[in-house]
Design a protein around this motif. Structure first.
Motif: not given
Lengths: 253, 299
Positions: A37, A40, A179, A211
């Protein structure tokens, strides 16, 4: 002590002047679900692209069970048993759902390229074998009733499932999911979580970028946090959530 | 309409059909390489010429029986196609569409030059597959060779459908054409697929040359015009769409024959070019193409 399946050693990638991945050292354990993680642009997808051979590292080493992946081509890496899905779904849109999975399975075919093109009688048997095992994957992912529809006609959630089915057809030991829950509704996200549990129980090591923190915390054994291409924290979901550097990176100062 | 004018139309139709089949085959060759690489192979016409000339040598000079000569010629030109990919396309470090296209132009010039050295500048005759006695059909005449051409085209179309829909290798080629990255991820060696596309399109080109040579008499310089007409058919049918290309190829052939019959044979070769331009002006994706197949815009 769990065995490692994949090691990144001083991995570095520069795009022109931008350092996307900066001396990254990471070890992934066999049989675990690890989430990558980070904010962005942190370089998560670049890490995936490096490992699966779509971009070449500037420096450093990628070791999969002691095999150096650095200069291998994507198809050769896939042949080692490393599967992957993309952030924006990439199915073969005008082929049927079943054909998509069959193509994912072709590496496990006993016939070579020329054999499967020119030897019809043998080929039918081999094709039937591939078809049958592709069908099994579809049942596993609950896609069997769409088998003969064009893949492009499925809703996004099902296309994602299909992409995973195609990756599983490769019989991977290591699966990358980029994702997997993006664009999915709450119900579909829950199904995705269950599916990832199921994949883990098949002895497949899963590494994902995601996310949706609720999903990440629910399914991961370990979490690695990267920011500006560097590793800033790793550990169990609990440990990472409490790490001040992580809170800082996500919330800013 | 009098019966004589009906038989005229029928006659032009058959003439067009036999040439159209050749354009259709050339267009299929263009499409295969286009789907695998995104480029137009300007040496496609040269494959047709090589097929024709090699067949002439094997049947007329070496005196091989036709089936054996047919097979050897097809294998020979297929190997030329593979060699072209291995030695001129595969080694390119940064393959851009434009670079690869220029390479194919170079290869076409080289093949043409070599063909001139080996076969000279004359047109070469070849005997027909079976008799040259024409068959009557409602006042029009058909050469048995025309039936061979149509039959072989149909066989190739059947083989094409079988290959791309029912074999794993064919499915993998389709997958590679639809989404290169996802195909590589599924373990498909995309470079191998490119090689295979050159092999197949050279083989199909060779067959086109073999079956048309008894009718048009092959010479070393015919490649460019055959290639352009095949390209016209490929564009009209929607680049990348082989079934469209077959219909378009046959259509262009028939239109050409009608133009030759009713306007003037001088304009015959212009027809395909006019169609090509009209399509590019009006509907660049072709009649059967989707706008998705508009990757042509890359160059």
């Amino acid at each position: 002590m769990p065995n490692s399946i994949l090691r990144l050693e001083n991995l570095r990638k520069k795009f022109g002047g931008v350092v996307a991945v900066d001396d990254l050292n990471l070890v992934f354990n066999k049989g675990e679900v690890t989430a990558l993680i980070g904010p962005n642009g942190a370089g998560k997808t670049t890490v995936f692209n490096l490992i699966t051979g779509f971009v070449k590292p500037t420096a450093g080493t990628i070791l999969f069970k002691d095999i150096r992946l650095n200069h291998k081509k994507p198809h050769a890496i896939a042949a080692l048993g490393i599967g992957r899905t993309f952030q924006n779904v990439q199915v073969f849109s005008n082929m049927t759902v079943l054909e998509n999975v069959m193509v994912g399975r072709h590496l496990r075919s006993r016939n070579g390229m020329l054999m499967s093109a020119f030897l019809p009688p043998m080929l039918r048997r081999e094709e039937n074998r591939i078809r049958a095992s592709a069908q099994e994957r579809l049942v596993l992912l609950g896609l069997d009733r769409y088998a003969h529809l064009p893949a492009g006609s499925l809703p996004l959630g099902n296309q994602r499932m299909l992409e995973i089915a195609r990756a599983l057809a490769l019989e991977p030991t290591l699966l990358f999911l980029d994702e997997p829950a993006s664009g999915l509704n709450a119900r579909e996200t829950m199904a995705m979580g269950e599916l990832i549990h199921k994949i883990k129980s098949m002895n497949i090591t899963v590494i994902l970028v995601e996310h949706d923190m609720e999903l990440v915390m629910d399914i991961s054994d370990r979490v690695a946090v990267i920011n500006f291409g560097r590793l800033i924290a790793q550990g169990t979901p609990k440990e990472v959530q409490l790490n001040p550097d992580v809170i800082n990176a996500y919330l800013g100062t | 309409m009098t019966s004589s004018s009906f038989s005229d139309i029928l006659q032009f139709f058959f003439m067009g059909l036999q040439r159209g089949c050749i354009y259709a085959l050339a267009a299929m060759g263009f499409n295969m390489i286009y789907n695998a690489t995104g480029i137009i192979n300007f040496a496609q016409g040269e494959f047709v010429v090589l097929g024709g000339l090699m067949m002439v040598t094997l049947t007329m000079a070496v005196k091989l029986p036709i089936p054996l000569a047919f097979l050897s010629t097809t294998v020979f030109v297929t190997l030329v196609g593979i060699a072209m990919e291995r030695f001129t396309i595969n080694p390119v470090k940064h393959p851009t569409v434009l670079r690869l296209i220029i390479i194919t132009i170079a290869v076409s010039i080289i093949i043409k030059g070599l063909a001139m050295c080996f076969w000279g500048k004359n047109s070469h005759f070849m005997r027909h597959f079976s008799s040259t006695e024409t068959l009557d059909f409602y006042g029009a005449t058909i050469l048995p060779q025309t039936l061979w051409i149509i039959g072989i085209l149909l066989l190739i179309v059947a083989g094409y459908i079988y290959f791309f829909n029912y074999t794993m290798t064919g499915k993998c080629m389709r997958a590679c054409a639809i989404n290169r990255d996802a195909a590589r991820l599924a373990g498909i060696n995309d470079r191998k697929m490119v090689m295979l596309s050159f092999a197949l399109s050279a083989g199909i080109g060779a067959i086109a040359g073999i079956i048309i040579t008894p009718i048009i008499q092959m010479d070393y310089a015919r490649g460019a015009l055959l290639g352009i007409k095949g390209f016209g058919a490929a564009v009209l049918g929607g680049l990348g769409n082989s079934m469209g290309a077959i219909i378009a190829g046959v259509f262009i052939g028939i239109l050409e024959a009608l133009a030759a019959g009713y306007i003037s044979s001088h304009y015959m070769d212009a027809i395909a070019l006019i169609i090509l331009m009209l399509v590019l002006f009006v509907r660049p994706s072709g009649i059967f193409g989707s706008s998705e197949a508009m990757r042509l815009k890359e160059f």
